[in-house]
Enzyme design. Structure first.
Site, PDB file in Angstrom:
ATOM      1  N   GLU A 127     -16.122  25.279  16.925  1.00  0.00           N
ATOM      2  CA  GLU A 127     -14.933  24.098  16.971  1.00  0.00           C
ATOM      3  C   GLU A 127     -13.702  24.674  17.612  1.00  0.00           C
ATOM      4  O   GLU A 127     -13.202  25.508  17.208  1.00  0.00           O
ATOM      5  CB  GLU A 127     -14.829  23.804  15.343  1.00  0.00           C
ATOM      6  CG  GLU A 127     -13.793  22.713  15.320  1.00  0.00           C
ATOM      7  CD  GLU A 127     -13.103  22.352  14.090  1.00  0.00           C
ATOM      8  OE1 GLU A 127     -12.814  21.425  13.569  1.00  0.00           O
ATOM      9  OE2 GLU A 127     -12.937  23.687  13.143  1.00  0.00           O
TER      10      GLU A 127
ATOM     11  N   HIS B  17     -16.758  15.096   9.024  1.00  0.00           N
ATOM     12  CA  HIS B  17     -16.015  15.300   7.898  1.00  0.00           C
ATOM     13  C   HIS B  17     -14.305  15.285   8.028  1.00  0.00           C
ATOM     14  O   HIS B  17     -13.878  14.977   7.022  1.00  0.00           O
ATOM     15  CB  HIS B  17     -16.536  16.275   7.177  1.00  0.00           C
ATOM     16  CG  HIS B  17     -16.069  17.535   7.672  1.00  0.00           C
ATOM     17  ND1 HIS B  17     -16.403  18.155   8.968  1.00  0.00           N
ATOM     18  CD2 HIS B  17     -14.968  18.545   7.222  1.00  0.00           C
ATOM     19  CE1 HIS B  17     -15.987  19.413   9.133  1.00  0.00           C
ATOM     20  NE2 HIS B  17     -15.155  19.563   8.268  1.00  0.00           N
ATOM     21  N   ASP B  18     -13.976  15.534   9.263  1.00  0.00           N
ATOM     22  CA  ASP B  18     -12.382  15.607   9.370  1.00  0.00           C
ATOM     23  C   ASP B  18     -11.913  14.245  10.029  1.00  0.00           C
ATOM     24  O   ASP B  18     -10.853  14.151  10.351  1.00  0.00           O
ATOM     25  CB  ASP B  18     -11.982  16.599  10.357  1.00  0.00           C
ATOM     26  CG  ASP B  18     -12.468  17.991   9.577  1.00  0.00           C
ATOM     27  OD1 ASP B  18     -12.151  18.097   8.338  1.00  0.00           O
ATOM     28  OD2 ASP B  18     -12.608  19.084  10.446  1.00  0.00           O
TER      29      ASP B  18
ATOM     30  N   ASP C 232     -22.283  26.721   8.446  1.00  0.00           N
ATOM     31  CA  ASP C 232     -20.849  26.437   8.837  1.00  0.00           C
ATOM     32  C   ASP C 232     -20.142  27.848   8.760  1.00  0.00           C
ATOM     33  O   ASP C 232     -20.379  28.642   7.691  1.00  0.00           O
ATOM     34  CB  ASP C 232     -19.884  25.397   8.074  1.00  0.00           C
ATOM     35  CG  ASP C 232     -18.924  24.776   8.591  1.00  0.00           C
ATOM     36  OD1 ASP C 232     -18.206  25.294   9.283  1.00  0.00           O
ATOM     37  OD2 ASP C 232     -18.743  23.535   8.515  1.00  0.00           O
TER      38      ASP C 232
ATOM     39  N   ASP D 195     -15.900  27.401  12.433  1.00  0.00           N
ATOM     40  CA  ASP D 195     -14.802  26.626  12.182  1.00  0.00           C
ATOM     41  C   ASP D 195     -13.656  27.252  12.718  1.00  0.00           C
ATOM     42  O   ASP D 195     -13.452  28.446  13.081  1.00  0.00           O
ATOM     43  CB  ASP D 195     -14.626  26.806  10.655  1.00  0.00           C
ATOM     44  CG  ASP D 195     -13.474  25.967  10.145  1.00  0.00           C
ATOM     45  OD1 ASP D 195     -13.668  24.714   9.984  1.00  0.00           O
ATOM     46  OD2 ASP D 195     -12.553  26.383   9.625  1.00  0.00           O
TER      47      ASP D 195
END
Ligand code: NOJ
Length: 561
Positions: free
Chosen positions: A262, A336-337, A99, A207
């Site tokens: 993302e 995870h969000d 990430d 991210d």
């Protein structure tokens, strides 16, 4: 030119390290725990692992606030543990994607600690600083340089007494935004990326990369119900593509990587550039259209609305067809969000959980794009029955729900139900490995509550059971590995207006595949188009043939000709 790439036929498995496997009894997942479980992921058939952040971090946002990009968070282990994990993964044929969180750092990063010392510190311009509004005193309400809000609630500006200026933080105040317009910041990020790639990692998930280039002059945006303008003011700013091309030229083009950006708020024309098949920026993007179809106009995500099928299909269809021929798509229900897919898009009651989890897998894995499986999705893990707001660790849902209650936008009595539906912590409860105490995740006290249904829903119960969700996912993954049609076929949505059926056709030259999914708990009318009537059943979640004229509750199947 042959534009086919290895990552187009890959399936990515996402690990949230804090919740995956603890190895030392401290209640927190870690790298040796991941190493131990790598064969489980290889057994599923995924070939790439995306690791949520494992870097040094004070954990204001669980590792998405990084204080040293080249150190491992001590709770997760050491650099030797990382090297061991990487080499074990490679031996098993698994690639590792890191990430990359570089829209912001932690306020405890050395750069920010320097930057806040004085206005003329050499690191000052690594971040985004502005004076209070003209005629106002720093720190007083309304003195913020503009009306931008933080994604985690409140203003996106924090006043720094010592130097008399505000700094920008689109996320928590412990996540100051980096100033990408400063070439020294880009040099630092690019050399850090090169360091990891030379170490042997196989790519990056970037991210909120769509937010790194801020609009000139940082103008006010349109305020939402909360009174603040959202991060959308910063999406795909003026130099975004220039910076990504520079990153590609200076770093990515030198290695054989997989990259996914993302990209909240990304319009189609921009996504075609981010993930262009010409390979000048990234390989693919995560867009969010299908993640927000039920959002409430007033309170956004943290409301009480439920999913409706036509807008969900419209969002997916837009990306399946809109990127065709220009760029590569990524496919996900979960991460995870997000809340757990089976609870949000399917039905997590004992009667339908497995069927609907398999239905969702069928629907997603046979579309065009690279599928992502979030840890536990392959078991049909569900949302958690939270009982009190005190159980919630997630900064985003806790802040937003509390602020919405204070503003009278949400009833206090609805708060727990909103958490049960929407909190990011639903995805972050520990992985359910077996039915022993603490689900085989830890021998200590888990950092976050374990979903009490681990006694029935766990890996041990599923890995060797032929009719489990895990076995079904592994079959879906195997099918993709063997089929050019699944990887490269064109996509056509059928019956877009249906509130019950999600069906589509994939076509590659003379080959065709139809996928039909019932998103409801009752039988619905659906007939295979005539040309498919003598086709071969590729997979189906009822384990028997196709019924003529109808789909059973949560039934899904794929037929090939
Ligand atoms: C997106 C990440 O996925 C999320 O978990 C995080 O809170 C924000 N970006 C800020 O880094």
């Amino acid at each position: 030119m042959d534009r086919k790439k290895w990552w187009q036929s890959s399936v990515v498995y996402q690990i949230y390290p804090r919740s995956f496997q603890d190895s030392n009894g401290d209640g927190i997942g870690d790298l040796p725990g991941i190493t131990r479980r790598l064969p489980y992921i290889a057994g599923l058939g995924a070939d790439v692992i995306w690791l949520s952040p494992i870097y040094a971090s004070p954990n204001d946002d669980n590792g998405y606030d990084i204080s040293d990009y080249q150190k491992i968070m001590p709770e997760f282990g050491t650099m030797e543990d990382f090297d061991e994990m990487l080499s074990t993964a490679h031996k098993l044929g698994l690639k590792i994607v890191m990430d990359l969180v570089v829209n912001h750092s932690s306020d405890e990063h050395r750069w920010f600690r320097e930057a806040r010392k004085s206005r003329d510190n050499p690191y000052r311009d690594y971040y985004i600083w502005r004076d209070p509004k003209a005629g106002m005193t720093g720190g007083e309400p309304g003195a913020e340089p503009n009306n931008w809000g933080s994604c985690f609630g409140g203003s996106a500006w924090e006043y720094d007494e010592q130097t008399g200026q505000y700094y920008l933080h689109l996320f928590s105040k412990k996540q100051p935004d980096l100033n990408w317009d400063n070439p020294r910041v880009r040099d630092e990020v690019f050399s850090m990326m090169t360091w990891w790639l030379e170490k042997g990692v196989d790519g990056f998930r970037m991210d909120v990369i769509s937010l790194i280039s801020k609009p000139e002059g940082l103008p006010d945006g349109v305020p939402s119900g909360t009174g603040y303008a959202s991060w959308e003011s910063c999406a795909t700013g003026p130099h975004l593509h220039e910076y990504l091309r520079e990153m590609n030229r200076r770093v990515l083009s030198k290695f054989d990587t997989i990259t996914v950006g993302e990209c909240p708020g990304v319009p189609m024309e921009e996504a075609r550039k981010y993930a262009s098949l010409d390979g000048t920026e990234l390989n693919m993007v995560f867009q969010f259209d299908h993640m927000s179809t039920e959002y409430d106009p007033k309170v956004g995500r943290y409301g009480m609305n439920s999913i409706k099928l036509p807008p969900l299909k419209a969002a997916i269809n837009k990306w399946e067809t809109g990127l065709e021929g220009y760029a590569w798509n990524s496919l996900y229900w979960d991460n995870h969000d997000q809340p757990r897919a089976v609870s949000r898009f399917g039905n997590d009651s004992p009667e339908y959980r497995e069927l609907s989890a398999k239905m969702l897998g069928t629907c997603l894995h046979l579309m065009k794009g690279t599928p992502y499986v979030y840890q536990g999705e392959e078991l049909g893990m569900t949302n958690c029955p939270w009982e009190s707001l005190d159980e919630i660790n997630d900064i985003e849902s806790a802040n937003n729900v509390r602020q919405n209650i204070a503003k009278g936008l949400v009833k206090e009595t609805d708060a727990i139900e909103i958490m049960r539906r929407q909190s990011r912590d639903n995805a972050r409860t520990p992985m359910q490995w077996d039915d022993s105490a603490c689900a085989g995740f830890t021998t200590g006290k888990p950092w976050l509550r374990i979903n009490p249904n681990y006694v029935e829903i766990n890996a041990e119960n599923e890995v060797n059971r032929k009719d489990s969700v895990y076995s079904y996912y592994s079959e879906l993954i195997r099918l993709r590995k063997e089929s050019e049609l699944i990887v490269h076929g064109d996509f056509e949505m059928l019956c877009p207006e249906s509130k019950e059926v999600f069906a589509y056709v994939r076509t590659l030259e003379e080959k065709k595949l139809i996928v039909a999914c019932n998103f409801t708990d009752h039988p619905v009318a659906f007939s295979l188009p005539q040309e498919f009537e003598d086709g071969r059943l590729l997979i189906g979640n009822y384990g028997d043939g196709v019924q003529s004229g109808s789909l059973r509750p949560y039934e899904a199947y794929a037929v090939e000709i």
